[in-house]
Design an enzyme around this catalytic site. Structure first.
Site: not given
Length: 458
Positions: A232, A266
């Site tokens: 990720e 993020c």
């Protein structure tokens, strides 16, 4: 980078921790390997009991852990405490649902494969290494650890070097709750030593949340050793506001999306792409709300924005804003470093970005928002998809056809309609393009580090 707690609100070093020696790392990997063998033999019911006990420890210590998180990485204290409780909730979710998520699946008609019975089962892989960032010091780890341990795996943690006290807390958490010794072990090592851990034959897979360069490195090493990896990576998520959307609600939510975690997430909305018919209204509302945010000591409950977590991170932010300014972008609010100790940066909104500005393509990790005027829906989609990232996205519309069109055409791992992206343990989480591969959370995330074994019986 030293393994140390450096308070980003003051710039002062609170604690320096000695890294583990090679011998200590080897011992910890051995402990995890032994624990993995024990965990394979335990039942879901046993593991669920231990996981619920670990969740109770988190809830009981939420206030103190929240303060620890804030001192280590600077997020507002209310968000830190909420992070702790979110971890406990996810742990209970996997305690409750893992047996169902990993249940055997029997082929309805085994005669089609010339068998009397055929089925699949999920089995743990063994020892999995997690390489985790500092922005959610507990949540990023727990969303890996809870499903992994409930599946019967053991975990190793290489945490970010600026949150060592969080790492040390996690190192003992699961044993305190009843899991076998070594079920989860923190490795206090530098980034340069991660490759050797991935290569270790006792380690069966790796998951990383972090930067694109770190992801490339980890994926290359895992690939070289033919080991499972989940990545990720970064995101520059589009937050699209269409003419049919609720502009005031979108602007208020956009502020929360951008400054949550001091803008260091993020999945935060970073690029605000607004249809020209409502652009001026949104820009004015959004800018006013961003400029009114209270910046200060993150331990003060009234503060809405604290410091950036690291001095280098703030320097990166300054460079991106100054690059945009030099190339002709308009600073609607902010754009400066406050005159105070610590690594603060003003909540900032930038518009009129030229195509060659770094902000157009690069991720901003801090309270800086970029604003784009879209001529129509097709132009909004073009801007949304123009980066190399594809983590999440948000679209504000009250038109069902617009909604379906954007859901179908956005390059992203998730689309949130009339809201901001949030990670939920019930929903898969992950991205496409250079935002990584694989998924975390929900059932699919738990299955990432399981062997899906097919069984055929004559």
């Amino acid at each position: 980078m030293a393994i140390a707690t450096v308070n980003p609100a003051t710039g002062k070093t609170e604690m320096i921790i000695e890294p583990h020696s090679r011998e200590e790392v080897d011992q910890r990997i051995s402990e995890a390997a032994s624990a993995a063998e024990l965990l394979r033999q335990t039942s879901f019911a046993e593991r669920a009991e231990w996981m619920r006990a670990a969740a109770a420890i988190l809830d009981d210590q939420a206030e103190g852990l929240g303060e620890l998180i804030t001192v280590e990485m600077g997020k507002p204290i209310a968000q830190s405490v909420a992070e702790v409780h979110k971890c406990a909730k996810a742990m209970r979710f996997y305690a409750e649902n893992s047996e169902q998520f990993l249940a055997d699946v029997t082929l309805a008609d085994p005669s089609t494969v010339s068998a009397s019975r055929a089925w699949t089962r999920y089995e743990p892989l063994g020892v999995v290494l997690a390489v985790m960032p500092w922005n959610y010091p507990l949540w990023q780890v727990i969303r890996f650890a809870a499903p992994a341990l409930m599946a019967g795996n053991a975990g190793l943690l290489k945490h970010a070097s600026n949150v060592p006290q969080s790492a040390l807390f996690l190192d003992t958490l699961f044993e305190r709750a009843g899991f076998p010794v070594g079920s989860f072990r923190a490795l206090l090592i530098g980034g340069a030593e991660v490759g050797a851990v991935i290569a270790d034959p006792r380690v069966t897979g790796v998951t990383l949340t972090g930067s694109e360069p770190a992801g490339r490195s980890v994926a290359a090493i895992a690939g070289d050793h033919v080991k499972k990896a989940v990545l990720e990576l970064g995101g520059s998520d589009p937050f699209v506001v269409l003419a049919s959307g609720d502009v005031k609600a979108a602007a208020a939510t956009a502020v929360r999306a951008r400054i949550n975690n001091n803008g260091q997430s993020c999945i935060a909305g970073k690029r605000f792409i607004v249809h020209t018919d409502v652009y001026d209204e949104f820009a004015a509302e959004f800018t006013n709300l961003m400029s009114a945010l209270r910046v200060g000591d993150p331990l003060d409950p009234a503060v809405e924005v604290g410091p950036v977590a690291t001095e280098s991170g703030r320097n990166d932010l300054i460079e991106l804003v100054e690059d945009a300014r030099a190339k002709g972008a308009t600073i609607l609010t902010g754009g400066s470093v406050p005159d105070r100790p610590g690594w603060y940066y003003e909540p900032t909104v930038i518009a009129d970005l030229p195509d060659d500005a770094r902000l157009v393509q690069e991720e901003t990790f801090g309270p800086v928002a970029s604003l784009y005027r879209a001529t129509d829906n097709t132009d909004a989609l073009r801007i949304a998809n123009q980066t190399t990232f594809g983590l999440s996205s948000a679209v504000w519309t009250n038109d069902p056809e617009e909604e379906e069109w954007f859901v179908a055409n956005l390059d992203a791992g998730a689309v949130f309609i009339n809201g901001m992206t949030v990670s939920y343990q019930e929903l898969p989480f992950g991205g496409i393009k250079r935002s990584g591969f694989g998924r975390e959370l929900a059932a699919v995330g738990q299955r990432e580090f399981c062997n899906l074994k097919t069984v055929w019986k004559a």
